[in-house]
Write a protein that holds these residues in place. Sequence first.
Motif, PDB file in Angstrom:
ATOM      1  N   ASP A  24      -9.642  -0.694  -0.574  1.00 41.25           N
ATOM      2  CA  ASP A  24      -9.519   0.744  -0.787  1.00 41.25           C
ATOM      3  C   ASP A  24      -9.366   1.076  -2.269  1.00 41.25           C
ATOM      4  N   PRO A  25     -10.481   1.128  -2.999  1.00 38.42           N
ATOM      5  CA  PRO A  25     -10.438   1.412  -4.441  1.00 38.42           C
ATOM      6  C   PRO A  25      -9.837   2.780  -4.755  1.00 38.42           C
ATOM      7  N   SER A  26      -9.803   3.689  -3.767  1.00 39.34           N
ATOM      8  CA  SER A  26      -9.273   5.025  -4.023  1.00 39.34           C
ATOM      9  C   SER A  26      -7.769   5.004  -4.313  1.00 39.34           C
ATOM     10  N   LEU A  27      -7.112   3.887  -4.039  1.00 39.92           N
ATOM     11  CA  LEU A  27      -5.686   3.760  -4.328  1.00 39.92           C
ATOM     12  C   LEU A  27      -5.411   3.666  -5.822  1.00 39.92           C
ATOM     13  N   LYS A  28      -6.425   3.356  -6.592  1.00 40.40           N
ATOM     14  CA  LYS A  28      -6.229   3.286  -8.044  1.00 40.40           C
ATOM     15  C   LYS A  28      -5.970   4.678  -8.609  1.00 40.40           C
ATOM     16  N   LEU A  29      -5.295   4.711  -9.742  1.00 45.60           N
ATOM     17  CA  LEU A  29      -5.010   5.988 -10.390  1.00 45.60           C
ATOM     18  C   LEU A  29      -6.294   6.662 -10.820  1.00 45.60           C
ATOM     19  N   SER A  30      -6.390   7.958 -10.558  1.00 44.17           N
ATOM     20  CA  SER A  30      -7.613   8.689 -10.931  1.00 44.17           C
ATOM     21  C   SER A  30      -7.512   9.166 -12.371  1.00 44.17           C
ATOM     22  N   THR A  50      -3.098 -12.101  -5.367  1.00 41.12           N
ATOM     23  CA  THR A  50      -4.258 -11.990  -4.483  1.00 41.12           C
ATOM     24  C   THR A  50      -4.073 -10.904  -3.427  1.00 41.12           C
ATOM     25  N   ILE A  51      -2.829 -10.644  -3.042  1.00 43.99           N
ATOM     26  CA  ILE A  51      -2.601  -9.595  -2.036  1.00 43.99           C
ATOM     27  C   ILE A  51      -3.029  -8.246  -2.583  1.00 43.99           C
ATOM     28  N   LEU A  52      -2.632  -7.944  -3.818  1.00 43.42           N
ATOM     29  CA  LEU A  52      -3.042  -6.684  -4.441  1.00 43.42           C
ATOM     30  C   LEU A  52      -4.545  -6.627  -4.646  1.00 43.42           C
ATOM     31  N   ASP A  53      -5.135  -7.747  -5.007  1.00 38.69           N
ATOM     32  CA  ASP A  53      -6.591  -7.789  -5.164  1.00 38.69           C
ATOM     33  C   ASP A  53      -7.279  -7.358  -3.866  1.00 38.69           C
ATOM     34  N   GLU A  54      -6.778  -7.862  -2.754  1.00 37.19           N
ATOM     35  CA  GLU A  54      -7.376  -7.532  -1.458  1.00 37.19           C
ATOM     36  C   GLU A  54      -7.156  -6.057  -1.109  1.00 37.19           C
ATOM     37  N   ILE A  55      -5.985  -5.531  -1.446  1.00 37.27           N
ATOM     38  CA  ILE A  55      -5.689  -4.129  -1.159  1.00 37.27           C
ATOM     39  C   ILE A  55      -6.647  -3.207  -1.897  1.00 37.27           C
ATOM     40  N   TYR A  56      -6.823  -3.437  -3.196  1.00 39.08           N
ATOM     41  CA  TYR A  56      -7.677  -2.551  -3.992  1.00 39.08           C
ATOM     42  C   TYR A  56      -9.161  -2.759  -3.696  1.00 39.08           C
ATOM     43  N   THR A  86      -0.414   1.497 -18.048  1.00 36.32           N
ATOM     44  CA  THR A  86      -1.103   0.934 -19.207  1.00 36.32           C
ATOM     45  C   THR A  86      -2.603   1.069 -18.972  1.00 36.32           C
ATOM     46  N   PRO A  87      -3.427   0.863 -19.985  1.00 33.68           N
ATOM     47  CA  PRO A  87      -4.877   0.893 -19.766  1.00 33.68           C
ATOM     48  C   PRO A  87      -5.332  -0.063 -18.669  1.00 33.68           C
ATOM     49  N   ASP A  88      -4.715  -1.235 -18.597  1.00 31.37           N
ATOM     50  CA  ASP A  88      -5.101  -2.195 -17.556  1.00 31.37           C
ATOM     51  C   ASP A  88      -4.736  -1.687 -16.168  1.00 31.37           C
ATOM     52  N   VAL A  89      -3.567  -1.039 -16.059  1.00 30.23           N
ATOM     53  CA  VAL A  89      -3.168  -0.483 -14.764  1.00 30.23           C
ATOM     54  C   VAL A  89      -4.103   0.651 -14.358  1.00 30.23           C
ATOM     55  N   LYS A  90      -4.505   1.466 -15.323  1.00 24.43           N
ATOM     56  CA  LYS A  90      -5.452   2.537 -15.010  1.00 24.43           C
ATOM     57  C   LYS A  90      -6.766   1.964 -14.494  1.00 24.43           C
ATOM     58  N   ALA A  91      -7.160   0.830 -15.040  1.00 20.83           N
ATOM     59  CA  ALA A  91      -8.427   0.212 -14.635  1.00 20.83           C
ATOM     60  C   ALA A  91      -8.304  -0.563 -13.331  1.00 20.83           C
ATOM     61  N   ASN A  92      -7.166  -1.221 -13.130  1.00 24.07           N
ATOM     62  CA  ASN A  92      -7.054  -2.167 -12.020  1.00 24.07           C
ATOM     63  C   ASN A  92      -6.125  -1.739 -10.892  1.00 24.07           C
ATOM     64  N   GLY A  93      -5.238  -0.782 -11.151  1.00 24.07           N
ATOM     65  CA  GLY A  93      -4.329  -0.322 -10.119  1.00 24.07           C
ATOM     66  C   GLY A  93      -2.881  -0.654 -10.418  1.00 24.07           C
ATOM     67  N   LEU A  94      -1.990   0.148  -9.848  1.00 26.38           N
ATOM     68  CA  LEU A  94      -0.548  -0.081  -9.991  1.00 26.38           C
ATOM     69  C   LEU A  94      -0.149  -1.469  -9.501  1.00 26.38           C
ATOM     70  N   THR A 140       0.842  -1.205   0.000  1.00 29.61           N
ATOM     71  CA  THR A 140       0.000   0.000   0.000  1.00 29.61           C
ATOM     72  C   THR A 140       0.873   1.250   0.000  1.00 29.61           C
ATOM     73  N   ALA A 141       1.921   1.256   0.814  1.00 25.86           N
ATOM     74  CA  ALA A 141       2.841   2.390   0.830  1.00 25.86           C
ATOM     75  C   ALA A 141       3.551   2.533  -0.511  1.00 25.86           C
ATOM     76  N   GLU A 142       3.910   1.409  -1.117  1.00 27.81           N
ATOM     77  CA  GLU A 142       4.557   1.430  -2.431  1.00 27.81           C
ATOM     78  C   GLU A 142       3.622   2.011  -3.498  1.00 27.81           C
ATOM     79  N   ILE A 143       2.367   1.625  -3.452  1.00 29.48           N
ATOM     80  CA  ILE A 143       1.382   2.162  -4.400  1.00 29.48           C
ATOM     81  C   ILE A 143       1.320   3.675  -4.292  1.00 29.48           C
ATOM     82  N   LYS A 144       1.278   4.168  -3.073  1.00 35.20           N
ATOM     83  CA  LYS A 144       1.211   5.620  -2.868  1.00 35.20           C
ATOM     84  C   LYS A 144       2.476   6.297  -3.392  1.00 35.20           C
ATOM     85  N   GLY A 145       3.619   5.679  -3.162  1.00 36.08           N
ATOM     86  CA  GLY A 145       4.862   6.242  -3.644  1.00 36.08           C
ATOM     87  C   GLY A 145       4.920   6.297  -5.162  1.00 36.08           C
TER      88      GLY A 145
END
Length: 350
Positions: free
Chosen positions: A344-350, A335-341, A296-304, A248-253
Amino acid sequence: MAISLDRRAFLRTTGLAGLALGLAACGETTAAGGGGGASGLGSVKLQLSWKKNVEFAGEYFADTKGYFKAAGFSQVELLSGGGSGTSVESGLATGRCWAGLSAPTITAPAVLQGAQLKIVGATFQKNPFAIVSLNKNPIKDAKDLAGKKIGVQDSNELVWNALLKANNLDPSSVTRVPFQSDPSMLTSGQLDGYVGYVTSGPVRLRMQGHDPAYLLFADAGLPLVAETFTVTQETIDNERDKLKAFLTAEIKGWRDAVADPAKSAELAATVYGKDQNLDVKEQTEEAKMQNELVITPDVKANGLFTMTPELIEQNIASLAKAGLNIKAEQLFDLTILDEIYKADPSLKLS
């Protein structure tokens, strides 16, 4: 950096036999001073895949802006990789690090030899491997390789052969030239192209006044991810919440890093990699280039760091072309990233 391909080449897998079956739980150190963060997660070590340059901008932001501390870590120590240093996979086995940034082409052989490791996320959705050429004689498609003189480091032989296999190219149709990362061999006409990193080779050539072209391996039948978060299975099983906090901290960074290439370069050149004599302008351009591999488009949709099932299967197929026959479930656990997003879906790129 023109030399960057050597650091994660397939042949670094030599000497991994010691990992087989005996992978130890990764060590965790106590912070040198002060207590843990809000959750008391203590201090851990993250081994980078190479020396501290802009490639690890997300980690710099996570550290500088206190995301690791807010997640509960008293410290996340960033260990330089590359050179004569140990591989991430060996570091995980010996407890030198708790997590590491590596690549499927390095982690897969270790797993096949019995190491209990998993990739839990991928920063680069496309590996920076590329054929770098000049626009006056461009290599823009794999079929353009026939009849060309291509510089290939010995340490990249397997990935080179995998590219040829992926495109049904007879190795004898291409003249492979010994190469030690010197781009002047290209600009002087000794080569028609060379295997290099798209994040550094074209940038450096452009800054020298040349007009570069490049062909990503990922766009030429050999899709592979890179800068993959690699941990032991024991960490997944016994420290899942801790791993979630870390990612989660890495995603924010990395959200901050992709939004601000100039600041990414500044942190790399003047703080974390200040002993590397990095050029801020060059690092800024490299940061912009690497953003194209991260987002990528997939990252924009699913998260870093996420990987779609399709991308995972493409990586498995690419590894098979290199003679590394491994199943997706042996190598990846998203699965860990799946649980994170999901939490907290707000972690995805806006």
